[in-house]
Design a protein around this motif. Structure first.
Motif, mmCIF file in Angstrom:
data_model
loop_
_atom_site.group_PDB
_atom_site.id
_atom_site.type_symbol
_atom_site.label_atom_id
_atom_site.label_comp_id
_atom_site.label_asym_id
_atom_site.label_seq_id
_atom_site.Cartn_x
_atom_site.Cartn_y
_atom_site.Cartn_z
ATOM 1 N N VAL A 116 -47.162 -11.070 -32.561
ATOM 2 C CA VAL A 116 -46.095 -11.378 -33.533
ATOM 3 C C VAL A 116 -44.915 -11.979 -32.781
ATOM 4 O O VAL A 116 -44.137 -11.269 -32.156
ATOM 5 N N SER A 117 -44.826 -13.303 -32.845
ATOM 6 C CA SER A 117 -43.744 -13.967 -32.110
ATOM 7 C C SER A 117 -42.956 -14.847 -33.069
ATOM 8 O O SER A 117 -43.142 -14.786 -34.283
ATOM 9 N N GLY A 118 -42.075 -15.673 -32.502
ATOM 10 C CA GLY A 118 -41.275 -16.554 -33.351
ATOM 11 C C GLY A 118 -42.105 -17.659 -33.980
ATOM 12 O O GLY A 118 -41.765 -18.172 -35.044
ATOM 13 N N GLY A 139 -32.415 -13.645 -34.978
ATOM 14 C CA GLY A 139 -32.522 -12.881 -36.212
ATOM 15 C C GLY A 139 -33.227 -11.539 -36.095
ATOM 16 O O GLY A 139 -32.833 -10.589 -36.777
ATOM 17 N N GLY A 140 -34.262 -11.461 -35.255
ATOM 18 C CA GLY A 140 -35.043 -10.218 -35.170
ATOM 19 C C GLY A 140 -34.182 -9.004 -34.835
ATOM 20 O O GLY A 140 -34.111 -8.040 -35.609
ATOM 21 N N PRO A 141 -33.508 -9.046 -33.682
ATOM 22 C CA PRO A 141 -32.659 -7.900 -33.324
ATOM 23 C C PRO A 141 -31.539 -7.685 -34.338
ATOM 24 O O PRO A 141 -31.153 -6.537 -34.595
ATOM 25 N N ALA A 189 -39.786 -15.365 -40.023
ATOM 26 C CA ALA A 189 -39.261 -14.731 -41.235
ATOM 27 C C ALA A 189 -38.036 -13.879 -40.903
ATOM 28 O O ALA A 189 -37.016 -13.939 -41.603
ATOM 29 N N PHE A 190 -38.098 -13.122 -39.810
ATOM 30 C CA PHE A 190 -36.922 -12.335 -39.387
ATOM 31 C C PHE A 190 -35.740 -13.283 -39.135
ATOM 32 O O PHE A 190 -34.611 -13.026 -39.565
ATOM 33 N N ASP A 191 -36.001 -14.387 -38.426
ATOM 34 C CA ASP A 191 -34.914 -15.314 -38.074
ATOM 35 C C ASP A 191 -34.305 -15.970 -39.311
ATOM 36 O O ASP A 191 -33.087 -16.077 -39.441
ATOM 37 N N GLY A 231 -45.722 -10.129 -28.224
ATOM 38 C CA GLY A 231 -44.783 -11.137 -28.744
ATOM 39 C C GLY A 231 -43.442 -10.528 -29.087
ATOM 40 O O GLY A 231 -43.294 -9.297 -29.155
ATOM 41 N N GLY A 232 -42.464 -11.383 -29.331
ATOM 42 C CA GLY A 232 -41.073 -10.951 -29.501
ATOM 43 C C GLY A 232 -40.858 -9.868 -30.538
ATOM 44 O O GLY A 232 -40.057 -8.943 -30.327
ATOM 45 N N VAL A 233 -41.580 -9.931 -31.667
ATOM 46 C CA VAL A 233 -41.360 -8.941 -32.737
ATOM 47 C C VAL A 233 -41.865 -7.552 -32.315
ATOM 48 O O VAL A 233 -41.480 -6.540 -32.903
#
Ligand code: KG4
Ligand code: ZN
Length: 339
Positions: free
Chosen positions: A135-137, A179-181, A165-167, A273-275
């Motif tokens: 799960v990444s950008g 956006g994620g954090p 989606a987070f971003d 991944g980042g998420v």
């Protein structure tokens, strides 16, 4: 084998040195977050220019931290894609120049394979067969790993990636970048069942049809509609962030549960991944794996290796080293062949 790896696929200039795919000697990440913040997202041209400035100092710092010189390096490795073309080229051309001038091998690595191998850094070995949710950008992929050389893509997103989606939703809610954090932080102050948001492709029909793919564009549209129709207070935004985060996490985990129902041989369930830096995702995954009586290991990379870094590229290169002429190593923005 001591590998010096370079990663420049997006907005992080990174270099790392890893011995035998397990001993981390140094990992340096020069983040461009503060440069792109003003624009609310990554600006590819600015990213490429920043990589040019940062690449040599970052490599030198990685050598210094490991107390090594180029003489101690057996092989170079570099991310060949997927990623931004301008960014990838800086890493690839630097790695090619170093490998050619020092007469050492160069191993090209798929960025997503790298993310998977973040799970091996400073951790106990992964027990196969494993199921990995990347799960990444830019990607959301469910992958079965039978062993280092046998990986099978099970499912992927049909539209937006989870990180995307987070971003995008953080931007809609004015929560900032990345956006994620920002969503994760806002969600801590919110009530997660205040808004009932859609879980796409999670219906009983999808279950019966064994549809393990993902979709996040409908969730984004639902949040966008609420932001347009309602005058949201700060508290509403926190509640919306929490409700969105839960909906995204719920649909991510549901497909893992469905896969395990039919594939009880899986020994490890892991994130990459980042998420995967999202604590709620890790906690919810652990809880739900326990509820379905999954007896294997549930894990994610150490936090420093969730988002982009070069240690994961050096680790992946150790297991996926292939003989390739330096002149044939290239940047592949839409992805290289091995995933
Ligand atoms: O893997 P990564 O560093 O870069 C890509 O390969 O895309 O992932 C970056 C993504 C971004 O979308 C960022 O918002 C998301 O990872 N991210 C998070 C968190 N930390 C980073 N998403 C949710 N919660 C987090 N804590
Ligand atoms: Zn990445």
């Amino acid at each position: 084998m001591v590998i010096l790896a370079i990663e420049t696929s997006c907005d992080e200039t990174a270099a790392a040195i890893v011995k035998d795919g397990k001993e981390l000697l140094s990992s340096i990440v020069a983040s461009q977050i503060n440069i792109h913040k003003a624009h609310g997202g990554v600006v590819p041209e600015i990213a490429a220019r920043s990589h040019i400035e940062a690449i040599i100092p970052t490599i030198n710092e990685a050598l210094k931290k490991a107390n090594m010189t180029f003489d101690d390096i057996d092989s170079f490795a570099v991310t060949e894609g997927p990623g931004l073309i301008g960014s990838l080229l800086i890493g690839v051309e630097t790695a090619k120049s170093l490998a050619w001038s020092l007469n050492k091998p160069l191993i090209p690595v798929n960025h997503l394979t790298g993310h998977i191998y973040a799970n091996w850094i400073n951790s106990k070995p992964v027990i196969f067969p494993a199921l990995c949710l990347i799960v990444s950008g830019g990607h959301t992929i469910l992958i079965r790993i039978n062993n280092h050389y046998d990986m099978l893509k099970i499912a992927q997103t049909k539209d937006d990636a989870a990180g995307e989606a987070f971003d995008k939703i953080a931007k809609l809610l004015g929560l900032g970048y990345p956006g994620g954090p920002a969503i994760a932080k806002a969600a801590q102050r919110g009530i997660e069942d205040k808004y009932i948001l859609p879980r796409a492709m999670c219906s009983p029909i999808d279950h019966r049809n064994n549809n393990l793919n993902y979709s996040f564009s409908g969730l984004k549209t639902a949040v966008s509609k609420i932001t347009k129709e309602e005058n949201l207070s700060k508290t509403d935004k926190y509640n919306l962030a929490a409700s969105f985060q839960l909906a995204a996490i719920d649909s991510l985990i549901k497909k893992i549960e469905w896969y395990l129902e039919k594939n009880p041989d899986i020994n490890t369930v892991m994130l990459a991944g980042g998420v995967s830096a999202n604590t709620k995702l890790k906690d919810e995954l652990t809880k739900r794996m326990h509820l379905i009586n999954f007896k294997g290991d549930v894990r994610r990379p150490k936090l420093a290796f969730s988002t982009d870094n070069a240690a994961m590229i050096a680790t992946a290169a150790y297991y996926h080293s292939k003989k390739i002429k330096i002149k044939n190593v290239n940047a592949f923005p839409s992805g290289a062949s091995n995933i």
